[in-house]
Design an enzyme around this catalytic site. Sequence first.
Site, PDB file in Angstrom:
ATOM      1  N   ARG A  24      46.884  42.294  34.428  1.00 32.08           N
ATOM      2  CA  ARG A  24      48.281  42.673  34.483  1.00 32.08           C
ATOM      3  C   ARG A  24      49.476  41.630  34.760  1.00 32.08           C
ATOM      4  NH1 ARG A  24      47.729  47.229  38.512  1.00 32.08           N
ATOM      5  NH2 ARG A  24      50.045  47.485  38.723  1.00 32.08           N
ATOM      6  N   GLN A  84      30.681  35.456  40.350  1.00 32.70           N
ATOM      7  CA  GLN A  84      30.076  36.881  40.108  1.00 32.70           C
ATOM      8  C   GLN A  84      29.963  36.899  38.758  1.00 32.70           C
ATOM      9  OE1 GLN A  84      32.707  39.956  41.088  1.00 32.70           O
ATOM     10  NE2 GLN A  84      31.272  41.430  41.261  1.00 32.70           N
ATOM     11  N   GLY A  89      31.805  45.677  41.184  1.00 35.75           N
ATOM     12  CA  GLY A  89      32.414  46.443  42.559  1.00 35.75           C
ATOM     13  C   GLY A  89      32.351  45.481  43.580  1.00 35.75           C
ATOM     14  N   GLU A 164      37.491  56.224  48.718  1.00 32.43           N
ATOM     15  CA  GLU A 164      38.224  55.771  47.597  1.00 32.43           C
ATOM     16  C   GLU A 164      39.047  56.698  46.881  1.00 32.43           C
ATOM     17  OE1 GLU A 164      38.576  52.318  46.336  1.00 32.43           O
ATOM     18  OE2 GLU A 164      37.719  52.520  48.432  1.00 32.43           O
ATOM     19  N   ASN A 236      49.132  42.525  41.896  1.00 29.59           N
ATOM     20  CA  ASN A 236      48.517  42.830  40.670  1.00 29.59           C
ATOM     21  C   ASN A 236      49.368  42.481  39.359  1.00 29.59           C
ATOM     22  OD1 ASN A 236      45.931  43.988  41.838  1.00 29.59           O
ATOM     23  ND2 ASN A 236      47.539  45.316  42.429  1.00 29.59           N
ATOM     24  N   LYS A 343      65.250   9.674  43.108  1.00 27.89           N
ATOM     25  CA  LYS A 343      63.914  10.026  42.673  1.00 27.89           C
ATOM     26  C   LYS A 343      63.063   8.716  43.259  1.00 27.89           C
ATOM     27  CE  LYS A 343      61.586   8.123  39.951  1.00 27.89           C
ATOM     28  NZ  LYS A 343      60.994   7.546  38.509  1.00 27.89           N
ATOM     29  N   ALA A 372      80.825   5.886  43.211  1.00 24.83           N
ATOM     30  CA  ALA A 372      80.791   7.029  42.133  1.00 24.83           C
ATOM     31  C   ALA A 372      80.477   6.701  40.991  1.00 24.83           C
ATOM     32  CB  ALA A 372      82.009   7.906  42.310  1.00 24.83           C
TER      33      ALA A 372
HETATM   34  C1  UD1 Z   1      40.114  48.026  46.905  1.00 23.62           C
HETATM   35  C2  UD1 Z   1      39.306  49.009  48.066  1.00 23.62           C
HETATM   36  C3  UD1 Z   1      40.262  50.011  48.308  1.00 23.62           C
HETATM   37  C4  UD1 Z   1      41.565  49.591  48.946  1.00 23.62           C
HETATM   38  C5  UD1 Z   1      42.121  48.478  47.813  1.00 23.62           C
HETATM   39  C6  UD1 Z   1      43.366  47.740  48.492  1.00 23.62           C
HETATM   40  C7  UD1 Z   1      37.005  48.903  47.507  1.00 23.62           C
HETATM   41  C8  UD1 Z   1      35.843  49.829  46.812  1.00 23.62           C
HETATM   42  N1  UD1 Z   1      38.002  49.529  47.478  1.00 23.62           N
HETATM   43  O1  UD1 Z   1      40.218  48.923  45.939  1.00 23.62           O
HETATM   44  O2  UD1 Z   1      39.716  50.694  49.337  1.00 23.62           O
HETATM   45  O3  UD1 Z   1      42.535  50.455  49.317  1.00 23.62           O
HETATM   46  O4  UD1 Z   1      41.219  47.542  47.458  1.00 23.62           O
HETATM   47  O5  UD1 Z   1      44.060  47.074  47.624  1.00 23.62           O
HETATM   48  O6  UD1 Z   1      36.729  47.982  47.768  1.00 23.62           O
HETATM   49  N2  UD1 Z   1      36.479  42.095  42.905  1.00 23.62           N
HETATM   50  C9  UD1 Z   1      35.554  41.423  42.417  1.00 23.62           C
HETATM   51  N3  UD1 Z   1      34.571  41.820  41.858  1.00 23.62           N
HETATM   52  C10 UD1 Z   1      34.282  43.040  41.363  1.00 23.62           C
HETATM   53  C11 UD1 Z   1      35.409  44.010  41.949  1.00 23.62           C
HETATM   54  C12 UD1 Z   1      36.499  43.646  42.491  1.00 23.62           C
HETATM   55  O7  UD1 Z   1      35.735  40.018  42.587  1.00 23.62           O
HETATM   56  O8  UD1 Z   1      33.279  43.415  40.808  1.00 23.62           O
HETATM   57  C13 UD1 Z   1      37.631  41.833  43.617  1.00 23.62           C
HETATM   58  C14 UD1 Z   1      38.928  41.928  42.638  1.00 23.62           C
HETATM   59  O9  UD1 Z   1      39.292  40.905  42.034  1.00 23.62           O
HETATM   60  C15 UD1 Z   1      39.908  42.192  43.836  1.00 23.62           C
HETATM   61  C16 UD1 Z   1      39.125  42.769  45.081  1.00 23.62           C
HETATM   62  O10 UD1 Z   1      37.930  42.563  44.804  1.00 23.62           O
HETATM   63  O11 UD1 Z   1      40.484  40.956  44.495  1.00 23.62           O
HETATM   64  C17 UD1 Z   1      39.475  44.323  44.990  1.00 23.62           C
HETATM   65  O12 UD1 Z   1      39.121  44.964  43.790  1.00 23.62           O
HETATM   66  P1  UD1 Z   1      39.783  45.931  43.180  1.00 23.62           P
HETATM   67  O13 UD1 Z   1      39.039  46.439  41.791  1.00 23.62           O
HETATM   68  O14 UD1 Z   1      41.232  45.822  43.038  1.00 23.62           O
HETATM   69  O15 UD1 Z   1      39.641  47.251  44.275  1.00 23.62           O
HETATM   70  P2  UD1 Z   1      40.815  48.338  44.236  1.00 23.62           P
HETATM   71  O16 UD1 Z   1      40.187  49.435  43.507  1.00 23.62           O
HETATM   72  O17 UD1 Z   1      41.950  47.884  44.415  1.00 23.62           O
HETATM   73 CA    CA Z   2      43.270  46.322  43.647  1.00 27.88          CA
END
Ligand code: UD1
Ligand code: CA
Length: 457
Positions: A24, A84, A89, A164, A236, A343, A372
Amino acid sequence: MSTEPDAPARTCVALILAAGEGTRMKSATPKVLHHVAGRSMLGHVLAGVAAAGADRVAVVVGPGRDDVAAEARAIAPAARVFVQTERLGTAHAVLAAREAIAAGCDDLLVVFADTPLIEPATFRAMRAGLAAGASVVALGFEAADPAGYGRLLVENGDLVAIREHKDASEAERRVTLCNAGLMAIDGREALAILGGIGRANAQNEYYLTDAVSVARGRGARAAVVVAPETEVMGVNDRLQLAAAEAQMQKRLRARAMREGVTMIAPETVFLSHDTRLGRDVLIEPNVYFGPGVTVADGAVIHASSHLVECEVGAGVSIGPFARLRPGASIGAKAKIGNFVEVKASKIGEGAAVSHLTYIGDSIVGARANIGAGTITCNYDGFDKARTIIGEGAFVGSNSALVAPVTIGAGAYVGSGSVITKDVTPGALAVARGRQFEKAGWADAFRKSREGKPKKRV
Ligand code: UD1
Ligand code: CA
């Protein structure tokens, strides 16, 4: 004096999730490398966990993200980087750093790299929750609009689960206490807790948030630390990036003013994370500080000035409309006036460069006066050359000093000179056409044109 032995310090591993896709942002730059107050969001988070006493740091990046890994190592050279490979997740992302967790610690702090405003005190409060006996500590906030966030389900003061949004019931969706995402987990139990997390949910993901119910299932406690929503704000898209910037600016300005800086219109002054301002510094409206600026006590930065990687001495006056570029160092009580650019140059104590001047790759001696419109001509299209102006020298207005060149101490340069050779200390150098007159020439010229029409276009 206390006779109690100090409690052994708890060790802490900070694990930073930086694998976000950040689509985004619509950017060629990965999201966590976008800047807030002159530093990447990843940089802010690394600094925050270091200030909260993390002994070791692990960063989880997405596949092929050498740029994110390089930024992590630039800021925290000892950081370990893990990849990763699949996005399954947040709990799955944490386990990408399994080795770092297995090495053992008391406190495991899991932090998102796109949440740049968390204060070290908040990280410390989460660690304190572990020290007080909880196995999992979530960071919560009262959301103005909870839609999309995980909800913190609290019963009798205990955190019992994080639900969630997509998995929540109608009743649970009415809860406004939301999960910021960060979590502290007891380091000795972390692998067992994380290993107990499944993916039976609406998104078929391994949710870090399930650490709460898994820990409770093992008979352990979970707790919540609550922070203001403005602190837990995640980024985001570019609108949220600007919102985070605005929030960070408020914080930096407040910190500066509390330390004795006067700002006439603080909302128009932009600081960097590392801007250092002394006591009784006065900052007029519309001033921008890029990274690496230090301003000593009592200096005045007049309106609409732009400063990056430079040093301003005590009692100095800068601007209005001045530009200090990297490597500018302005000695105490010197003056840099309007439309002056400096500079990679050292300006001596009490020197004055008051109007419309470019000083580059130069040394200007104490109490020198630069008229000047003076320009140091430091570039021939290939190389940069130095100009040295001695103490107390006086350079007349509209002079071009063609580097490399030295103006001796106390020397004068006549206005409008183009100086290409060194000037001896104490001498006067004039390098311009001599003035001459033709008596009556103007009258004779007009007379010769009498009666002829004047062309207007
Ligand atoms: C997550 C939380 C939610 C919280 C919200 C706050 C979980 C399951 N949920 O949701 O409870 O309210 O943040 O903003 O944790 N990421 C990885 N690898 C992955 C998935 C995510 O590195 O496989 C990182 C993302 O880049 C991000 C962070 O983890 O920096 C959160 O992931 P995101 O998918 O944005 O979680 P939300 O659905 O926003
Ligand atoms: Ca998020």
